[in-house]
Design a protein around this motif. Structure first.
Motif, PDB file in Angstrom:
ATOM      1  N   ASP A 171       0.907  -1.047   0.096  1.00  0.00           N
ATOM      2  CA  ASP A 171      -0.062   0.098   0.173  1.00  0.00           C
ATOM      3  C   ASP A 171       0.708   1.281   0.016  1.00  0.00           C
ATOM      4  OD1 ASP A 171      -2.170  -1.367  -0.153  1.00  0.00           O
ATOM      5  OD2 ASP A 171      -2.397  -1.568   2.123  1.00  0.00           O
ATOM      6  N   CYS A 175       0.824   4.129  -2.617  1.00  0.00           N
ATOM      7  CA  CYS A 175       0.318   5.465  -2.621  1.00  0.00           C
ATOM      8  C   CYS A 175       1.442   6.382  -3.038  1.00  0.00           C
ATOM      9  CB  CYS A 175       0.087   5.532  -0.836  1.00  0.00           C
ATOM     10  SG  CYS A 175      -1.441   4.801  -0.294  1.00  0.00           S
ATOM     11  N   ARG A 203      -6.833   3.855   2.946  1.00  0.00           N
ATOM     12  CA  ARG A 203      -6.500   2.600   2.737  1.00  0.00           C
ATOM     13  C   ARG A 203      -6.623   1.774   4.088  1.00  0.00           C
ATOM     14  NH1 ARG A 203      -2.999   0.346  -2.238  1.00  0.00           N
ATOM     15  NH2 ARG A 203      -3.707   2.004  -3.788  1.00  0.00           N
TER      16      ARG A 203
END
Length: 208
Positions: A171, A175, A203
């Motif tokens: 993640d 990002c 998230r």
């Protein structure tokens, strides 16, 4: 009562008389403080020799064993029985950060930072206590460039939904990639960081 006050004042004057004579340091004997206006530093500090019941919260420990010091706000302390005495630091000891208030100088073509009667020089590990250079007694001093700010601490990322470390890294990479697509993100680090934080929050992560 007058006798007690006179005795206390006399004791403080005797303590301050042990300090090195300097035209730019004035003594406030009634509270054991000295005023340092060398290079227009203009700050009060506890007089060397003053004994405190404890060191201020947040003091940095420097060295180990009998050579251990506590450093806080430009003041150096060493153990004195169960208490702590204000002392002059030895030349060569290194601190990770400068005190909050200091004067930047160029002396003999070299950068120095001055506070509370102590000269510091930048070194890879931080700032080393240095002997006063011969040029310290001259009237002409040029300001040195300020030291670079300390690096920002890495944020702490908490997975609110129990994500695994592997998922967190995935993640975060996603990002980071997404943040670079936002306007001005590649020219302004604050925009990039805000975009990453917003993406990670979306998230399911809390960032502090």
């Amino acid at each position: 009562m007058k006798t007690l006050i006179s005795a206390t004042t006399a004791a403080l004057l005797t303590l301050c008389a042990t300090l090195p004579a300097h035209a730019d340091v004035r003594v406030r004997a009634n509270i054991g403080m000295v005023f340092d206006n060398r290079y227009h530093h203009d700050h009060y500090y506890p007089a060397r020799g003053y004994v405190a019941p404890y060191v201020p919260r947040g003091a940095v420990i420097v060295g180990a064993g009998p050579g251990r010091y506590w450093f806080h706000g430009g003041v150096w302390y060493q153990p004195y029985g169960p208490r702590y005495r204000v002392v002059a630091p030895p030349f060569g000891v290194v601190i990770p950060l400068l005190p909050p208030s200091y004067v930047t100088l160029t002396l003999g073509g070299m950068p120095y930072y001055y506070a509370n009667g102590v000269y510091y020089r930048p070194v890879p590990e931080g700032y080393v206590v240095a002997a006063p250079p011969p040029e310290a007694n001259t009237a002409q001093v040029q300001p040195a460039p300020p030291p670079p700010p300390p690096p920002k601490a890495e944020p702490i990322i908490y997975p609110r939904n129990g994500q695994s470390p592997e998922q967190l890294e995935t993640d975060r990479r996603d990002c980071n990639r997404w943040a670079t697509t936002q306007p001005n993100a590649q020219a302004d680090s604050s925009v990039f960081n805000r975009a990453v934080d917003a993406c990670m929050d979306g998230r399911g992560y809390t960032i502090k």
